[in-house]
Scaffold this motif. Structure first.
Motif, PDB file in Angstrom:
ATOM      1  N   GLU A 265       0.827  -1.212   0.000  1.00 20.45           N
ATOM      2  CA  GLU A 265       0.000   0.000   0.000  1.00 20.45           C
ATOM      3  C   GLU A 265       0.859   1.260   0.000  1.00 20.45           C
ATOM      4  OE1 GLU A 265      -3.737  -2.092   2.378  1.00 20.45           O
ATOM      5  OE2 GLU A 265      -2.297  -0.850   3.458  1.00 20.45           O
ATOM      6  N   GLU A 266       1.942   1.243   0.769  1.00 20.31           N
ATOM      7  CA  GLU A 266       2.839   2.402   0.809  1.00 20.31           C
ATOM      8  C   GLU A 266       3.511   2.624  -0.541  1.00 20.31           C
ATOM      9  OE1 GLU A 266       5.484   1.726   4.052  1.00 20.31           O
ATOM     10  OE2 GLU A 266       3.887   1.846   5.567  1.00 20.31           O
ATOM     11  N   LEU A 267       3.914   1.535  -1.189  1.00 18.39           N
ATOM     12  CA  LEU A 267       4.509   1.657  -2.527  1.00 18.39           C
ATOM     13  C   LEU A 267       3.529   2.311  -3.491  1.00 18.39           C
ATOM     14  CD1 LEU A 267       6.274  -1.819  -2.898  1.00 18.39           C
ATOM     15  CD2 LEU A 267       7.414   0.404  -2.790  1.00 18.39           C
ATOM     16  N   LEU A 268       2.284   1.866  -3.455  1.00 18.73           N
ATOM     17  CA  LEU A 268       1.281   2.356  -4.399  1.00 18.73           C
ATOM     18  C   LEU A 268       0.873   3.791  -4.088  1.00 18.73           C
ATOM     19  CD1 LEU A 268      -0.854  -0.899  -4.698  1.00 18.73           C
ATOM     20  CD2 LEU A 268       0.825  -0.011  -6.330  1.00 18.73           C
ATOM     21  N   ILE A 269       0.795   4.147  -2.811  1.00 23.75           N
ATOM     22  CA  ILE A 269       0.487   5.528  -2.431  1.00 23.75           C
ATOM     23  C   ILE A 269       1.533   6.480  -3.010  1.00 23.75           C
ATOM     24  CG2 ILE A 269       0.486   7.132  -0.462  1.00 23.75           C
ATOM     25  CD1 ILE A 269      -0.931   4.905   1.136  1.00 23.75           C
ATOM     26  N   ASN A 270       2.788   5.995  -3.066  1.00 22.19           N
ATOM     27  CA  ASN A 270       3.891   6.806  -3.585  1.00 22.19           C
ATOM     28  C   ASN A 270       4.127   6.586  -5.080  1.00 22.19           C
ATOM     29  OD1 ASN A 270       5.002   8.190  -1.118  1.00 22.19           O
ATOM     30  ND2 ASN A 270       5.117   6.078  -0.409  1.00 22.19           N
ATOM     31  N   ASN A 271       3.105   5.987  -5.747  1.00 25.27           N
ATOM     32  CA  ASN A 271       3.160   5.766  -7.203  1.00 25.27           C
ATOM     33  C   ASN A 271       4.364   4.922  -7.629  1.00 25.27           C
ATOM     34  OD1 ASN A 271       0.803   7.325  -7.888  1.00 25.27           O
ATOM     35  ND2 ASN A 271       2.015   9.158  -7.424  1.00 25.27           N
ATOM     36  N   LEU A 272       4.745   3.993  -6.762  1.00 20.98           N
ATOM     37  CA  LEU A 272       5.827   3.070  -7.083  1.00 20.98           C
ATOM     38  C   LEU A 272       5.241   1.718  -7.476  1.00 20.98           C
ATOM     39  CD1 LEU A 272       8.256   3.985  -4.161  1.00 20.98           C
ATOM     40  CD2 LEU A 272       8.380   4.734  -6.544  1.00 20.98           C
ATOM     41  N   THR A 273       6.015   0.923  -8.157  1.00 19.33           N
ATOM     42  CA  THR A 273       5.548  -0.365  -8.665  1.00 19.33           C
ATOM     43  C   THR A 273       5.867  -1.494  -7.696  1.00 19.33           C
ATOM     44  OG1 THR A 273       5.922   0.389 -10.930  1.00 19.33           O
ATOM     45  CG2 THR A 273       5.705  -1.988 -10.604  1.00 19.33           C
ATOM     46  N   ILE A 274       4.963  -2.454  -7.608  1.00 18.34           N
ATOM     47  CA  ILE A 274       5.231  -3.677  -6.848  1.00 18.34           C
ATOM     48  C   ILE A 274       6.043  -4.595  -7.750  1.00 18.34           C
ATOM     49  CG2 ILE A 274       4.212  -5.697  -5.731  1.00 18.34           C
ATOM     50  CD1 ILE A 274       1.769  -3.905  -5.120  1.00 18.34           C
ATOM     51  N   GLU A 275       7.318  -4.713  -7.460  1.00 23.18           N
ATOM     52  CA  GLU A 275       8.217  -5.472  -8.325  1.00 23.18           C
ATOM     53  C   GLU A 275       7.961  -6.975  -8.195  1.00 23.18           C
ATOM     54  OE1 GLU A 275      10.095  -4.056 -10.452  1.00 23.18           O
ATOM     55  OE2 GLU A 275      10.145  -1.978  -9.746  1.00 23.18           O
ATOM     56  N   ASP A 276       8.386  -7.710  -9.247  1.00 25.71           N
ATOM     57  CA  ASP A 276       8.204  -9.164  -9.255  1.00 25.71           C
ATOM     58  C   ASP A 276       8.888  -9.825  -8.072  1.00 25.71           C
ATOM     59  OD1 ASP A 276       6.718  -9.006 -11.544  1.00 25.71           O
ATOM     60  OD2 ASP A 276       8.336  -9.607 -12.898  1.00 25.71           O
ATOM     61  N   ILE A 277      10.012  -9.266  -7.655  1.00 20.88           N
ATOM     62  CA  ILE A 277      10.752  -9.892  -6.554  1.00 20.88           C
ATOM     63  C   ILE A 277       9.943  -9.866  -5.261  1.00 20.88           C
ATOM     64  CG2 ILE A 277      11.985  -7.755  -5.895  1.00 20.88           C
ATOM     65  CD1 ILE A 277      14.433  -9.593  -5.349  1.00 20.88           C
ATOM     66  N   LEU A 278       9.168  -8.785  -5.033  1.00 15.00           N
ATOM     67  CA  LEU A 278       8.308  -8.722  -3.852  1.00 15.00           C
ATOM     68  C   LEU A 278       7.136  -9.689  -3.992  1.00 15.00           C
ATOM     69  CD1 LEU A 278       7.479  -7.533  -1.140  1.00 15.00           C
ATOM     70  CD2 LEU A 278       6.393  -5.631  -2.365  1.00 15.00           C
ATOM     71  N   SER A 279       6.553  -9.755  -5.184  1.00 16.36           N
ATOM     72  CA  SER A 279       5.451 -10.698  -5.433  1.00 16.36           C
ATOM     73  C   SER A 279       5.893 -12.130  -5.175  1.00 16.36           C
ATOM     74  CB  SER A 279       4.949 -10.565  -6.872  1.00 16.36           C
ATOM     75  OG  SER A 279       4.448  -9.275  -7.121  1.00 16.36           O
ATOM     76  N   GLU A 280       7.085 -12.477  -5.642  1.00 22.47           N
ATOM     77  CA  GLU A 280       7.604 -13.829  -5.459  1.00 22.47           C
ATOM     78  C   GLU A 280       7.912 -14.100  -3.985  1.00 22.47           C
ATOM     79  OE1 GLU A 280      10.924 -13.857  -8.091  1.00 22.47           O
ATOM     80  OE2 GLU A 280       9.677 -13.755  -9.901  1.00 22.47           O
ATOM     81  N   GLU A 281       8.402 -13.067  -3.289  1.00 18.20           N
ATOM     82  CA  GLU A 281       8.685 -13.215  -1.860  1.00 18.20           C
ATOM     83  C   GLU A 281       7.401 -13.496  -1.076  1.00 18.20           C
ATOM     84  OE1 GLU A 281      10.209 -10.312   1.753  1.00 18.20           O
ATOM     85  OE2 GLU A 281      11.090 -10.031  -0.233  1.00 18.20           O
ATOM     86  N   ILE A 282       6.323 -12.793  -1.436  1.00 18.58           N
ATOM     87  CA  ILE A 282       5.036 -12.997  -0.766  1.00 18.58           C
ATOM     88  C   ILE A 282       4.512 -14.403  -1.047  1.00 18.58           C
ATOM     89  CG2 ILE A 282       2.602 -12.285  -0.760  1.00 18.58           C
ATOM     90  CD1 ILE A 282       3.650  -9.393  -1.213  1.00 18.58           C
ATOM     91  N   HIS A 283       4.652 -14.847  -2.289  1.00 16.63           N
ATOM     92  CA  HIS A 283       4.168 -16.199  -2.623  1.00 16.63           C
ATOM     93  C   HIS A 283       4.961 -17.256  -1.848  1.00 16.63           C
ATOM     94  CE1 HIS A 283       2.227 -19.351  -4.902  1.00 16.63           C
ATOM     95  NE2 HIS A 283       3.422 -19.889  -5.099  1.00 16.63           N
ATOM     96  N   GLN A 284       6.265 -17.086  -1.761  1.00 15.70           N
ATOM     97  CA  GLN A 284       7.081 -18.052  -1.016  1.00 15.70           C
ATOM     98  C   GLN A 284       6.739 -18.017   0.469  1.00 15.70           C
ATOM     99  OE1 GLN A 284       9.183 -20.312  -2.593  1.00 15.70           O
ATOM    100  NE2 GLN A 284       8.959 -21.242  -0.567  1.00 15.70           N
ATOM    101  N   PHE A 285       6.471 -16.814   0.984  1.00 11.87           N
ATOM    102  CA  PHE A 285       6.026 -16.670   2.375  1.00 11.87           C
ATOM    103  C   PHE A 285       4.738 -17.465   2.594  1.00 11.87           C
ATOM    104  CE2 PHE A 285       3.000 -14.188   5.038  1.00 11.87           C
ATOM    105  CZ  PHE A 285       3.593 -14.381   6.277  1.00 11.87           C
ATOM    106  N   GLY A 286       3.800 -17.364   1.663  1.00  2.71           N
ATOM    107  CA  GLY A 286       2.546 -18.104   1.776  1.00  2.71           C
ATOM    108  C   GLY A 286       2.763 -19.599   1.718  1.00  2.71           C
ATOM    109  N   THR A 287       3.597 -20.048   0.793  1.00  3.21           N
ATOM    110  CA  THR A 287       3.883 -21.478   0.658  1.00  3.21           C
ATOM    111  C   THR A 287       4.514 -22.027   1.932  1.00  3.21           C
ATOM    112  OG1 THR A 287       4.205 -21.215  -1.733  1.00  3.21           O
ATOM    113  CG2 THR A 287       5.130 -23.189  -0.717  1.00  3.21           C
ATOM    114  N   ASN A 288       5.485 -21.298   2.465  1.00  2.00           N
ATOM    115  CA  ASN A 288       6.153 -21.742   3.694  1.00  2.00           C
ATOM    116  C   ASN A 288       5.188 -21.738   4.880  1.00  2.00           C
ATOM    117  OD1 ASN A 288       8.510 -21.920   2.215  1.00  2.00           O
ATOM    118  ND2 ASN A 288       9.342 -19.974   2.935  1.00  2.00           N
ATOM    119  N   THR A 289       4.318 -20.728   4.937  1.00  2.00           N
ATOM    120  CA  THR A 289       3.356 -20.633   6.041  1.00  2.00           C
ATOM    121  C   THR A 289       2.399 -21.818   6.036  1.00  2.00           C
ATOM    122  OG1 THR A 289       3.465 -18.216   6.124  1.00  2.00           O
ATOM    123  CG2 THR A 289       1.479 -19.257   7.012  1.00  2.00           C
TER     124      THR A 289
END
Length: 332
Positions: A265-289
């Protein structure tokens, strides 16, 4: 204030949601947490919506899964032209749901499509007012291709009257979700009721989050909520060290998940992009959880005695719900 125990008693060993549960969902407007405010929705931020979904999932697995999947389908209000979205969501009880699979075809005829096919695992099928589906586009009997020379696929919204339910949900858990298959035979749909999942007519932060990340987070809070419920009920039977470890893990994981949501949300408020590396990190976090939660529950369950094996016991229903829900492809 929700009477959690009463709701749980209402949902214990049932095969469908009764009118009281359907009214509870409508009263709290849970299906519209992602619907923009201009369409009578709550228009919540990702963090706000995730907290609600986790709370509902802790109450009951089937209830949480239904609310998550169908509010997630109502999210597609953002992909519809405003006139269509206003028309459908003038009814606060509008409830989308369907299938993400490509289960049929849509033959293009001028400004309409003729849809045929069979789709599986429509969560909450008997409770839906509209069905969503993906179909391969044909014209004059021939498949069309997109700009990448791949089969052209569009998503569609159909009224429930255009759909035939196929009772097929025989799973050991998530029974009340009634996630049946559905068939469509020669149904005509105007082009305005088609949509592309990453094309939006609204302008909120939530739709700027990549949809696969949005799906990961909304499903993950279900598993966390169900594990919280399992821990709570297991402590009524026995107390030992693994439960304490699970409690610590659940609290830490919830904070980490909300931190990911707030970071985006902070990235988007500042008009920044959610990079693939963050998306992949979140997916791996979910898989591990999910993997860790599964391990804890498998460690705890054999210590609960014969009571936990009885199908009419709440702890048994939670166990079955968790291990049915985790068959979803996102984190397998």
């Amino acid at each position: 204030m929700l009477n959690v125990q009463s709701i749980r008693e209402n949902l214990l060993n049932v095969t469908y949601f009764n009118s009281e549960i359907i009214e509870l969902i409508a009263t709290n407007n849970w299906l519209n947490i992602w619907v923009p405010k201009q369409y009578n929705g709550l228009g919540l931020t990702t963090s706000e919506g995730l907290k609600i979904l986790q709370t509902v999932s802790k109450i009951d697995g089937s209830l949480g899964w239904f609310v998550t999947l169908c509010s997630g389908a109502n999210y597609f209000s953002r992909n519809l032209s405003p006139s269509v979205a206003f028309e459908i969501f003038s009814n606060q009880k509008a409830c989308f749901g369907g299938s993400g699979m490509i289960g049929g075809t849509a033959e293009k005829v001028k400004d309409h499509y003729i849809i045929n096919g069979l789709w599986h695992y429509a969560t909450g099928a008997p409770y839906l007012t509209h069905f969503t589906l993906n179909a391969q586009i044909l014209e004059n009997g021939q498949p069309l291709v997109d700009e990448n020379n791949q089969p052209k696929i569009l998503s569609f919204i159909l009224d429930k009257a255009q759909v035939k339910l196929i009772p097929s949900w025989k799973s050991m858990g998530m029974v009340a979700t009634s996630s049946h298959s559905f068939e469509v035979v020669n149904q005509t749909v105007h082009k305005d009721y088609s949509f592309i999942y990453n094309t939006f007519f609204s302008d909120d932060l939530v739709e700027k989050i990549p949809f696969h990340v949005f799906a990961d987070l909304t499903l993950l809070v279900n598993y966390i909520g169900m594990a919280e419920h399992f821990l709570e009920k297991s402590l009524e039977i026995i107390t030992f060290s693994v439960q304490q470890q699970l409690d610590v893990f659940l609290k830490r994981t919830t904070l980490e998940l909300l931190n990911y949501a707030q970071q985006m949300e902070e990235l988007l408020i500042n008009n920044l992009t959610i990079e693939d590396i963050l998306s992949e990190e979140i997916h791996q976090f979910g898989t591990n959880t999910v993997s860790t939660l599964t391990t804890y529950i498998i460690q705890i369950y054999p210590q609960l005695g014969i009571k936990a094996s009885r199908s009419n016991e709440e702890i048994n229903q939670i166990f079955r719900d968790f291990f049915t829900a985790t068959q979803h492809r996102n984190f397998r």
